[in-house]
Design a protein around this motif. Structure first.
Motif, mmCIF file in Angstrom:
data_model
loop_
_atom_site.group_PDB
_atom_site.id
_atom_site.type_symbol
_atom_site.label_atom_id
_atom_site.label_comp_id
_atom_site.label_asym_id
_atom_site.label_seq_id
_atom_site.Cartn_x
_atom_site.Cartn_y
_atom_site.Cartn_z
ATOM 1 N N UNK A 69 27.720 -31.853 -7.738
ATOM 2 C CA UNK A 69 26.754 -32.900 -7.414
ATOM 3 C C UNK A 69 27.236 -33.755 -6.251
ATOM 4 N N UNK A 70 28.571 -33.862 -6.144
ATOM 5 C CA UNK A 70 29.174 -34.677 -5.089
ATOM 6 C C UNK A 70 30.395 -33.947 -4.534
ATOM 7 N N UNK A 71 30.677 -34.172 -3.259
ATOM 8 C CA UNK A 71 31.951 -33.772 -2.674
ATOM 9 C C UNK A 71 32.563 -35.012 -2.032
ATOM 10 N N UNK A 72 33.830 -35.221 -2.327
ATOM 11 C CA UNK A 72 34.568 -36.338 -1.731
ATOM 12 C C UNK A 72 35.516 -35.763 -0.698
ATOM 13 N N UNK A 73 35.344 -36.164 0.547
ATOM 14 C CA UNK A 73 36.103 -35.576 1.635
ATOM 15 C C UNK A 73 37.552 -36.039 1.607
ATOM 16 N N UNK A 74 38.442 -35.178 2.063
ATOM 17 C CA UNK A 74 39.849 -35.509 2.165
ATOM 18 C C UNK A 74 40.058 -36.575 3.230
ATOM 19 N N UNK A 75 40.915 -37.555 2.931
ATOM 20 C CA UNK A 75 41.194 -38.617 3.899
ATOM 21 C C UNK A 75 41.838 -38.044 5.154
ATOM 22 N N UNK A 76 42.730 -37.067 4.994
ATOM 23 C CA UNK A 76 43.360 -36.451 6.172
ATOM 24 C C UNK A 76 42.339 -35.710 7.010
ATOM 25 N N UNK A 77 41.390 -35.053 6.351
ATOM 26 C CA UNK A 77 40.350 -34.350 7.101
ATOM 27 C C UNK A 77 39.486 -35.348 7.866
ATOM 28 N N UNK A 78 39.248 -36.505 7.245
ATOM 29 C CA UNK A 78 38.441 -37.529 7.931
ATOM 30 C C UNK A 78 39.131 -37.986 9.208
ATOM 31 N N UNK A 79 40.452 -38.163 9.140
ATOM 32 C CA UNK A 79 41.182 -38.581 10.331
ATOM 33 C C UNK A 79 41.117 -37.516 11.413
ATOM 34 N N UNK A 80 41.258 -36.242 11.003
ATOM 35 C CA UNK A 80 41.151 -35.159 11.987
ATOM 36 C C UNK A 80 39.733 -35.072 12.542
ATOM 37 N N UNK A 81 38.753 -35.393 11.684
ATOM 38 C CA UNK A 81 37.364 -35.342 12.114
ATOM 39 C C UNK A 81 37.024 -36.344 13.197
ATOM 40 N N UNK A 82 37.808 -37.416 13.254
ATOM 41 C CA UNK A 82 37.592 -38.379 14.334
ATOM 42 C C UNK A 82 37.898 -37.743 15.685
ATOM 43 N N UNK A 83 38.854 -36.798 15.686
ATOM 44 C CA UNK A 83 39.213 -36.124 16.931
ATOM 45 C C UNK A 83 38.315 -34.919 17.198
ATOM 46 N N UNK A 84 37.829 -34.288 16.125
ATOM 47 C CA UNK A 84 36.956 -33.121 16.266
ATOM 48 C C UNK A 84 35.708 -33.340 15.405
ATOM 49 N N UNK A 85 34.786 -34.151 15.897
ATOM 50 C CA UNK A 85 33.614 -34.519 15.088
ATOM 51 C C UNK A 85 32.732 -33.330 14.712
#
Length: 380
Positions: A307-323
């Motif tokens: 029902x929900x997915x909670x994103x990894x905090x490390x992935x979020x940081x990497x996502x800032x560089x590769x949106x």
């Protein structure tokens, strides 16, 4: 497996061993009516364990002027005390004793001064070993386990909370109950320390108690939002979590509970599809935590969609560089019919950014300060 005598037949001051079956049934208690108390596979043992891994005379429990002790009788597979192999070691109330592959909790006459004394013991007596620099690692581990076991026995624990907020309008959706964390600012009443991440029976019991206390807390407060309960992957190795959830659903209502587990649980637990069906049968929502893969990982979840997915905090940081990678993961989650929970939303620009990407829910310290001022402060 065992020939035991029930606790009710003993004097109140008698020590006992408690065995918790993996099927979640009521614990079995064996009274130590006379000492020394012999444990082994032989017929003459006071506690007979029918296991090929147990020696005929495996270990014994004694009492001397210093208190109770466990003595290994040069067994083949050894005796563990709070995770450390021992030959002769002191036993105190709440210790975890493993004979070959069978685990017991040792109980003796508890202190009669109630919770304040237990808190004092935890704060003064045990922390000397667990925090002393350069101390013996085995002694430190035993001290940490004893401290945690004492906390569980006395219910001297409190859940911490993270608010879960709808990003679009900043309305409260619910609370995530934080259970075990490592040291790093957590108060002495909160469970942490060096064993927080170790998969063992005592940490599982502490997690279960904290989830129960979290539900009780929300009931007392009249919370009408969702309550997110965290489960470690290793907890699903037996039926205890399902038995626990049945009770929690009866008390709180299944429609308000969200069962959150690391996404890796779907791959490490055998017959996970059956567990997934059982959770769905209870009516609880399912959330996968620490999601950091791409669309290929999400495709593996099509038969067991959350029902929900909670994103990894490390992935979020990497996502800032590769949106683009972040956008692909969010889109893939939405294709599964899952709503996305984003951690670490600590500013207004971040809230707007993730809302525009399609994330519906978020967590962050700013939300915690706004929505949890009267709850136990989050300390991570």
């Amino acid at each position: 497996m065992m020939r035991t005598k029930r606790l009710e037949a003993s004097k109140p001051e008698s020590p006992w061993l408690e065995y918790h079956a993996t099927d979640g049934s009521a614990p079995q208690r064996t009274v130590l009516e006379s000492l020394p108390f012999v444990i082994g596979r032989g017929d003459a043992a006071d506690l007979h364990l029918d296991s090929s891994r147990v020696s005929r005379v495996h270990a014994r429990i004694e009492r001397d002027s210093r208190g109770f002790r466990v003595v290994d009788s040069t067994s083949t597979n050894g005796t563990l005390l709070n995770g450390t192999r021992v030959h002769d070691a002191p036993l105190v109330h709440g210790d975890i004793l493993v004979i070959a592959d069978i685990e017991f909790t040792f109980h003796c006459q508890p202190a009669t001064d109630g919770l304040p004394q237990a808190t004092q013991v935890m704060g003064q007596g045990l922390q000397d070993l667990s925090t002393a620099p350069g101390g013996d690692p085995g002694e430190q581990l035993i001290a940490e386990v004893r401290k945690l076991q004492e906390s569980v026995t006395r219910r001297a624990l409190r859940p911490y909370w993270h608010a879960v907020v709808q990003l679009q309008d900043e309305q409260l959706f619910g609370f995530e109950a934080i259970t075990l964390v490592q040291h790093g600012g957590a108060s002495s009443s909160h469970v942490g320390g060096g064993i927080a991440g170790i998969p063992c029976r005592v940490t599982s019991r502490a997690r279960a108690l904290l989830r129960l206390l979290a539900v009780e807390d929300m009931l007392q407060r009249g919370c009408d939002g969702r309550v997110v309960l965290n489960y470690a992957s290793h907890e699903w190795q037996d039926q205890r979590p399902l038995t626990e959830l049945q009770r929690l659903c009866a008390r709180f209502g299944s429609d308000q509970l969200v069962v959150q587990m690391p996404v890796l649980t779907t791959g490490v637990i055998e017959r996970f599809a059956e567990l997934y069906s059982a959770l769905k049968g209870l009516g609880v929502a399912i959330a996968y935590d620490q999601v950091a893969g791409g669309p290929s990982q999400l495709r593996l979840l099509r038969k067991i969609p959350p029902n929900f997915v909670r994103l990894s905090a490390n992935f979020m940081q990497a996502g800032e560089r590769q949106p683009s990678n972040l956008q692909a993961l969010i889109s893939g989650a939405r294709d599964l019919g899952a709503e996305v929970i984003v951690p670490g939303v600590d500013s207004e620009p971040q809230r707007v950014h993730y809302t525009n990407l399609g994330c519906r829910f978020g967590q962050g310290m700013a939300f915690d300060r706004e929505f949890t001022p009267d709850l136990v402060p989050v300390s991570l």
